[in-house]
Design an enzyme around this catalytic site. Structure first.
Site, short mmCIF file in Angstrom:
data_model
loop_
_atom_site.label_atom_id
_atom_site.label_comp_id
_atom_site.label_asym_id
_atom_site.label_seq_id
_atom_site.Cartn_x
_atom_site.Cartn_y
_atom_site.Cartn_z
N GLY A 1 -10.10 -2.84 1.38
CA GLY A 1 -8.65 -3.33 1.34
C GLY A 1 -7.97 -3.86 2.60
N ARG B 1 3.55 2.29 -2.04
CA ARG B 1 4.92 2.55 -2.42
C ARG B 1 5.76 1.48 -1.85
NH1 ARG B 1 6.91 8.37 -1.59
NH2 ARG B 1 6.16 8.32 0.61
N ASN C 1 -3.64 2.81 -9.00
CA ASN C 1 -4.52 3.13 -8.07
C ASN C 1 -5.90 3.56 -8.66
OD1 ASN C 1 -3.17 1.52 -6.29
ND2 ASN C 1 -2.25 3.35 -5.25
N ARG D 1 3.71 13.29 12.61
CA ARG D 1 5.19 12.92 12.13
C ARG D 1 5.88 14.37 12.76
NH1 ARG D 1 3.98 9.88 6.47
NH2 ARG D 1 4.25 7.99 7.24
N HIS E 1 -0.63 15.81 -0.02
CA HIS E 1 0.23 14.90 0.57
C HIS E 1 1.62 14.28 -0.02
CE1 HIS E 1 0.82 11.72 3.65
NE2 HIS E 1 0.40 10.63 2.86
N1 APR Z 1 -10.51 -3.46 -4.03
C1 APR Z 1 -10.20 -3.69 -2.80
N2 APR Z 1 -9.10 -3.95 -2.19
C2 APR Z 1 -8.30 -3.86 -3.19
C3 APR Z 1 -8.69 -3.81 -4.68
C4 APR Z 1 -9.75 -3.30 -4.91
N3 APR Z 1 -10.04 -3.30 -6.23
N4 APR Z 1 -7.14 -3.94 -5.38
C5 APR Z 1 -6.23 -3.99 -4.54
N5 APR Z 1 -6.68 -3.99 -3.23
C6 APR Z 1 -6.27 -4.46 -1.75
C7 APR Z 1 -4.89 -5.25 -2.05
O1 APR Z 1 -5.24 -6.59 -2.48
C8 APR Z 1 -4.36 -5.04 -0.80
O2 APR Z 1 -4.62 -6.09 0.10
O3 APR Z 1 -5.64 -3.37 -1.20
C9 APR Z 1 -4.74 -4.00 -0.21
C10 APR Z 1 -3.60 -2.68 0.02
O4 APR Z 1 -2.94 -3.35 1.10
P1 APR Z 1 -1.15 -3.16 1.10
O5 APR Z 1 -0.84 -3.57 -0.10
O6 APR Z 1 -0.84 -3.89 2.37
O7 APR Z 1 -1.06 -1.82 1.22
P2 APR Z 1 -1.15 -0.63 2.54
O8 APR Z 1 0.41 -0.63 3.33
O9 APR Z 1 -2.13 -1.19 3.37
O10 APR Z 1 -1.53 0.59 1.90
C11 APR Z 1 -2.65 0.85 1.23
O11 APR Z 1 -2.65 3.25 1.66
O12 APR Z 1 -1.01 4.65 2.32
C12 APR Z 1 -1.68 4.31 1.28
O13 APR Z 1 0.12 4.14 -0.53
C13 APR Z 1 -0.74 3.31 0.41
O14 APR Z 1 -2.22 3.38 -1.49
C14 APR Z 1 -1.55 2.73 -0.10
C15 APR Z 1 -2.78 2.16 0.54
#
Ligand code: APR
Length: 336
Positions: free
Chosen positions: A9, A100, A118, A174, A198
């Site tokens: 990600g 979120r 997710n 926090r 969490h």
């Molecule tokens: N494999 C890899 N990455 C993926 C997949 C997948 N199958 N599906 C989605 N992603 C990527 C998205 O394209 C996105 O770039 O995961 C990334 C998530 O990044 P953000 O949307 O910016 O979210 P972020 O704020 O980084 O949070 C990620 O952590 O704290 C938790 O709730 C939050 O579940 C979320 C995660």
């Protein structure tokens, strides 16, 4: 220093992780995997062809790599739209999934409401890890935290010391920040721990909260502490509500890196970790936030605290919530 850390990600948290891993010299190579942007099949073909060539992870990797001469780092940074960038990683940090996000009316989903979306992502992530780095130490951040770690465990079944979730370090940070602010002392002086799931039922443990080794009650009255504990439980939502575009991303990345550093440098540091319990705290087979010693083998030991009756009841309530979400996840997994 590790040979390679994989970051799954490449969004907000993944981006901070990749930068920090390079800056802190935690690995010689960083692999960043993210399928985004994914072409929309209902778009015209020429538009889809453009999107196919774009890549958040390859773009961010190149951006970081091009800055490395400025910060004098020789880290190799690779990105991929599939999971191949994870090949050979000794540790992976999973952030894949939807965060979120505030709705137009200002409300926002609970972490549990992200479950269906997710979970599907997590099944792909598990396949990617299995194929490219089956023996990696796994630190997972994606929400709903406890259920995503549970799902990774169901699909990968790694030894229980090698799979863990990051939540408690952030929730405790926090809590520590709010206590330090209210008592007007350095954050470095505040030692505190948040246990359980969490979610909004997490358990800030007042009996373990110390300022320079002195019980927190010496500095703050019960009413102030109650308000701080309430704010701690809702702190993630407070940031989501303010940002509007997503959830907290710097503090979760730093918190996961505190865990990573404890493992990489074999610090044997005691941190709250979402760990698989095997009878500790009267819980079996669930991933719940508890204090653990983190060292080169990952979770070296789960530490059982002497909780007050009130804290025990709060922990039981939080664990019941985790069990419910995991049962829901198990039901959904059968249909996916
Ligand atoms: N494999 C890899 N990455 C993926 C997949 C997948 N199958 N599906 C989605 N992603 C990527 C998205 O394209 C996105 O770039 O995961 C990334 C998530 O990044 P953000 O949307 O910016 O979210 P972020 O704020 O980084 O949070 C990620 O952590 O704290 C938790 O709730 C939050 O579940 C979320 C995660």
């Amino acid at each position: 220093m590790l040979k390679k850390i994989g970051v799954i990600g490449g969004g907000y948290i993944g981006g901070v992780l990749a930068q920090e891993i390079a800056q802190r010299r935690l690995a010689r190579e960083i692999g960043l995997s993210d399928p985004a942007p994914v072409p929309n099949p209902s778009d015209p073909e020429d538009r889809q062809a453009v999107v196919k060539k774009q890549s958040v992870s390859i773009g961010k990797s190149l951006d970081i790599a091009e800055g490395l001469p400025v910060v004098s780092r020789d880290t190799k940074v690779v990105g991929s739209k599939d999971y191949s960038a994870l090949a050979g990683a000794e540790m992976v940090i999973n952030t894949a999934g939807v965060p979120r996000k505030a709705r137009p009316d200002g409300t926002f989903p609970s972490r549990e409401e992200l479950l269906a979306t997710n979970l599907k992502v997590t099944l792909d992530v598990a396949k990617g890890i299995k194929q490219h780095c089956p023996d990696a130490m796994i630190i997972s951040i994606a929400n709903p935290l406890d259920a995503i770690v549970f799902t990774l465990d169901k699909r990968l079944a790694p030894p229980k010391n090698r799979l863990m979730g990051m939540a408690g370090v952030l929730d405790s940070a926090r809590y520590r920040y709010f206590v330090a602010e209210a008592a007007s002392v350095s954050v470095e002086n505040v030692n505190a721990i948040v246990l359980g799931g969490h979610g909004d039922d997490m358990v800030p443990v007042r009996s373990s909260c110390l300022i320079a080794g002195i019980p927190v009650a010496k500095f703050l009255d019960a009413d102030t502490l109650k308000k701080i504990e309430e704010r701690t439980r809702k702190a993630g939502g407070e940031v989501v509500g303010l940002l509007g575009f997503g959830s907290a991303f710097v503090s979760p990345a730093w918190a996961a890196l505190e865990m990573a550093e404890a493992i990489i440098f074999d610090k044997r540091k005691i941190l709250p970790v979402c760990a698989k319990l095997d009878g500790e705290y009267g819980v079996k087979g669930l991933f719940v936030g508890v204090p653990c010693i983190l060292g080169k083998n990952g979770i070296e030991k789960v530490i059982e605290l002497d909780l007050t009756d009130e804290e025990k009841a709060a922990f039981a309530k939080s664990t019941a919530g985790v069990r419910k979400t995991c049962e829901e996840a198990e039901g959904m997994l059968k249909t996916l």
